[in-house]
Design an enzyme around this catalytic site. Sequence first.
Site: not given
Length: 305
Positions: A56, A143, A169
Site C-alpha cells: 500500500t 509475503y 503473510k
Amino acid sequence: MTFTREAVINAIGDGLLSFPITDFDDQGRFDEASYRKRLEWFISHDISAVFVAGGTGEFFNLSLEEYREIVRVAVEVIDGRLPVIASAGLSVEAGKAFAAAAEEAGADGILLMPPYLTECPQDGLVEYARQICDATSINVIYYNRGNGILTAASVQALADACPNLIGLKDGKGDIQALNTIIKTVGNRLVYVGGVPTAEIFAEAYLSIGVNTYSSAVFNFVPEMAVTFYKELRQGNKELVKQITNDFFIPFVDIRDRKAGYAVSLIKAGAAIVGRPAGSVRAPLTMPTNDECQQLEALIEVAKKY
C-alpha cells in the site's frame, strides 16, 4: 530494533495491522512533513504494528534512498510505541540492501516481498528468501504472493533454515493452501492475512487460526476498520455481515475495475477525508472522478460504524 522478537510476534499475531500510504508532494517527491502527520494520526488509533513502505505504501515504486528516509522517519515518529516493519525484496542483492537500510534505521523487522518478474521454482524461492534472511539480524515475515508463492514444504524448509523468520503473510487468498501451511508448520510461525482488502477474507482467515490481517482502508476509514476487527474477534457475525455488505463488497467492486486500484483507491480515499498523500506513481493510475464520487459515498456509509 526496539522490540524483542517475542514482542514483535505478539504484535503481528493479534491486533489490527496498519499499512500507511507513502506521501508524495505535487512534484511526486517524498513529502516528509505530511508523512509524519500521517503516522501520528495512525498510531492514535487502536493498532498493533505499523508496516511502512509496504504494498500500500508503494514499496515497488521507491528508490533505496527514499526508502531509507521513509523508514528513518517512521522509526523516529513512532518512537518505540509500536513495532515498525518495513519491506524488502525485488532481487537477492536488492533485498539485502533494503533489509540493511531497515536495520540501520531501527526497524523491528522486514516484510519480504516476492522476487521481481520471473517465474520461480520452489527451491529457488527458498534460496532467495534464505539469503536475505541470513543477511539481516532483524525479524522477517515472508509475503506469500505473486510469483513468490511457497508450498507448505517450502515454508517448512525456510522456517527450519532461518531462525529470524517469524511469520508468513498470505497474499493469495487460497484458504486450502494456507490451512495446509498452518497445519504443517504450526506455531513455528505467526500467520497474517494479506490479500487486497483483507477484510473480505477475514472470517475465512479466522476460521483457520489467522487472527489478524493488514487493513489498507484504515488509511481513510480507521474507525470503521477498527470496529470491524474488534467485532470480528468478538464473534459479532451480524455486524460483520452488515459492514461487509454495506462497505466492503461495494468497495471491492470498484477496486476490481482496474489493476492497481488496491493501492490507488486508498490514496483517493485519503484525499477525500482530508489527508491527501499525492498521486500514485506510474505504472499505477488514480481513479476517475466518477469512481472517486462512488468512493466518497462509501466513506459516508462507513461513518455509521
